[in-house]
Design a protein around this motif. Structure first.
Motif, PDB file in Angstrom:
ATOM      1  N   ILE A 272       0.862  -1.204   0.000  1.00  0.00           N
ATOM      2  CA  ILE A 272       0.000   0.000   0.000  1.00  0.00           C
ATOM      3  C   ILE A 272       0.889   1.242   0.000  1.00  0.00           C
ATOM      4  N   GLY A 273       1.847   1.270   0.918  1.00  0.00           N
ATOM      5  CA  GLY A 273       2.836   2.348   0.935  1.00  0.00           C
ATOM      6  C   GLY A 273       2.280   3.740   1.189  1.00  0.00           C
ATOM      7  N   LEU A 274       1.402   3.872   2.166  1.00  0.00           N
ATOM      8  CA  LEU A 274       0.865   5.199   2.508  1.00  0.00           C
ATOM      9  C   LEU A 274       1.389   5.626   3.877  1.00  0.00           C
ATOM     10  N   PRO A 275       2.227   6.689   3.933  1.00  0.00           N
ATOM     11  CA  PRO A 275       2.718   7.156   5.239  1.00  0.00           C
ATOM     12  C   PRO A 275       1.561   7.604   6.132  1.00  0.00           C
ATOM     13  N   VAL A 276       1.716   7.353   7.429  1.00  0.00           N
ATOM     14  CA  VAL A 276       0.666   7.740   8.390  1.00  0.00           C
ATOM     15  C   VAL A 276       1.308   8.593   9.480  1.00  0.00           C
ATOM     16  N   LEU A 277       0.780   9.794   9.681  1.00  0.00           N
ATOM     17  CA  LEU A 277       1.329  10.686  10.713  1.00  0.00           C
ATOM     18  C   LEU A 277       0.355  10.819  11.882  1.00  0.00           C
ATOM     19  N   HIS A 278       0.935  11.049  13.063  1.00  0.00           N
ATOM     20  CA  HIS A 278       0.123  11.447  14.208  1.00  0.00           C
ATOM     21  C   HIS A 278      -0.279  12.914  13.990  1.00  0.00           C
ATOM     22  N   LEU A 279      -1.468  13.255  14.498  1.00  0.00           N
ATOM     23  CA  LEU A 279      -1.965  14.631  14.354  1.00  0.00           C
ATOM     24  C   LEU A 279      -0.920  15.712  14.701  1.00  0.00           C
ATOM     25  N   PRO A 280      -0.279  15.661  15.888  1.00  0.00           N
ATOM     26  CA  PRO A 280       0.663  16.742  16.203  1.00  0.00           C
ATOM     27  C   PRO A 280       1.922  16.729  15.328  1.00  0.00           C
ATOM     28  N   GLN A 281       2.257  15.585  14.734  1.00  0.00           N
ATOM     29  CA  GLN A 281       3.391  15.578  13.791  1.00  0.00           C
ATOM     30  C   GLN A 281       3.077  16.445  12.573  1.00  0.00           C
TER      31      GLN A 281
END
Lengths: 312, 205
Positions: A272-281
């Motif tokens: 899939i290769g989709l980066p996932v960030l935390h909200l505050p990042q």
């Protein structure tokens, strides 16, 4: 770390009792780091409740509801003693604390019973605390608010397509939370827009990430995560952002499994290769912090494509 | 039937079989073997009916694949339900009853019970220990837990101290853990007291 020196402008000086949650002290330390950087930068004061116990993550009450109520009442009482709103950076902690908070506020008999359990600890909860998630504080103009946040942006995220993943606990049951629409939420979309990026609309954004089933029924769990990631990517998302570290663990750390399950179902061929960030990042990127400062290099799914697109 | 006994099945009894909960259920969406919210709410209505004699038989079936532990806890059924049925809360009641009556041979129960035991030890969640307490077979440890553990460790995302996983050991306690222990003792003492109004719900193991 040059950016940190520039911190601390446009502040309303509001103080919160900060309940970081277990995951941000274990498998998602980068979340706590990012929240603290954002808070310091914006002048939001965090008084960490280091003595607070785990909220139970919506699991403990499967077998032990009374213990769950009592431990969370103690946490709420800590914020009450300080006269502060309780701030979480985890949707699940927020959901559990808000549910118990509302029950203790509405049901005096229950409050008395739980307070009798707390008696020897010296804590008593009178039902006066509000529980808020970091997302709500950033969006709500009565708290920090997007208009103040817009003034603080040093690196617009223009050109980035961001898929908001709300998940469950920050939306439902809406009669206990009441901040956003349970199925057509907008708060995270608005935040993404305020940072200069473009929110991506997709069906899975208010569904379950699958995390609660990860160890119980992995195939169903990873199908859920994979479906949402793959749908967001097919709608043009460069990355996904979530206000919940448990969602992050299933969407990022378990993305290899999510890819594999979707491959087995014939839905995709590669990763899939989709980066996932935390909200505050995501917020901190727009405030000028670097991916390394934000612990993005520790994510399982590489965030390099996002960094290249942003030129950082 | 005593009024207080009826109270336990009142909410589930209001279901009008509209199926709005099935339209919204995320587990049913990916797995049609899942019994689903309304059926599980109906099951709770029978499990807690004092006139019903098949309680253990029902809970045994409900604890299997497709039953109470396959709910993802997404609250969609609570949100969609037009009546007080609100299936998720009924599923929680079933999990609590299955726990009380000893239906423990499944990952769902091991996960929840393991969670409680970890909090009793240290006050906060040990994310390395919980998966080991949750799965029932060595195969799951080898094929699922070790790969994700290695992956996170290599990236520097999470490197738990392996010594904390040894029997009798645990990760550092939260400050003032003594208060948490006091609370747990009080809760356990209250649970041990004979119930006067809930005598029909006495546990069997």
């Amino acid at each position: 770390m040059a950016n940190e020196a520039q911190a601390g402008t446009g502040m309303p000086g509001k103080r919160y009792a900060f309940y970081p949650g277990c995951v941000s002290k274990g498998a998602c330390k980068e979340l706590k780091r990012a929240t603290e950087l954002v808070a310091r930068h914006l002048g939001i004061e965090l008084e960490e409740l280091t003595e607070a116990a785990c909220c139970g993550a919506g699991i403990m009450d499967d077998v032990d509801p009374e213990m769950t109520d009592a431990l969370n009442a103690r946490t709420l009482a800590m914020a009450e003693q300080r006269g502060l709103t309780l701030l979480t950076q985890c949707s699940t902690c927020q959901g559990v604390l808000n549910k118990i908070n509302k029950e203790l506020q509405r049901d005096k008999k229950k409050r008395d019973r739980i307070n009798s359990i707390l008696k020897e600890t010296g804590y008593q909860y009178n039902g006066t605390v509000e529980v808020k998630h970091l997302l709500w504080v950033l969006v709500d103009e009565n708290e920090y608010g997007l208009s103040r946040l817009r003034e603080q942006i040093r690196r617009s995220l223009e050109g980035l397509s961001v898929a908001p993943f709300y998940g469950c606990y920050i939306l439902r049951p809406s009669d206990l939370l009441g901040f956003d629409h349970p199925h057509r939420p907008t708060s995270l979309d608005e935040l993404i827009r305020a940072l200069g990026a473009t929110p991506v609309d997709y069906n899975g954004k208010s569904k379950c990430c699958g995390f609660p089933l990860q160890l119980i029924h992995p195939k169903n769990s990873f199908t859920m995560a994979g479906n949402h990631l793959s749908e967001a990517k097919s709608k043009g998302a460069d990355l996904m952002v979530t206000p919940c570290p448990l969602c992050h663990l299933n969407l990022d750390a378990r993305q290899p499994e999510a890819s594999r399950v979707l491959q087995e179902q014939g839905k995709i061929s590669g990763e899939i290769g989709l980066p996932v960030l935390h909200l505050p990042q995501l917020v901190a990127l727009a405030l000028g912090y670097t991916p390394k400062e934000l612990g993005m290099r520790t994510h399982i799914t590489s965030t390099r494509p996002v960094e290249e697109k942003l030129g950082v | 039937m005593a009024p207080e006994d009826f109270e336990k099945i009142d909410a589930a009894s209001t279901c009008i079989l509209c199926s709005a909960c099935y339209s919204e259920c995320v587990s049913y969406e990916v797995d049609k073997n899942f019994l689903g919210p309304a059926a599980l709410a109906k099951a709770q209505r029978f499990v807690h009916d004092t006139r019903d004699l098949a309680t253990d038989e029902r809970l045994k079936k409900l604890s299997e694949y497709g039953g109470i532990w396959d709910c993802a806890h997404c609250f969609n059924c609570v949100q969609a339900c037009p009546k007080p049925t609100e299936p998720l809360w009924r599923i929680l009641q079933l999990r609590q009853e299955a726990h009380r009556r000893g239906f423990h041979d499944n990952n769902g129960w091991r996960h929840a019970y393991g969670f409680v035991k970890i909090i009793e030890e240290s006050g906060w969640l040990d994310e390395a220990k919980l998966p080991l307490k949750s799965v029932g077979t060595l195969k799951e440890i080898v094929s699922d837990l070790i790969p994700v553990g290695l992956r996170m460790s290599l990236k520097g995302k999470y490197r738990p101290n392996p010594l904390h996983l040894l029997p009798g050991m645990h990760h550092p306690e939260i400050p003032k853990m003594a208060e948490v222990r006091q609370i747990i003792q009080r809760v356990r003492a209250a649970e041990a007291q004979p119930k006067t109004t809930e005598s029909s719900e006495e546990e069997q193991g």
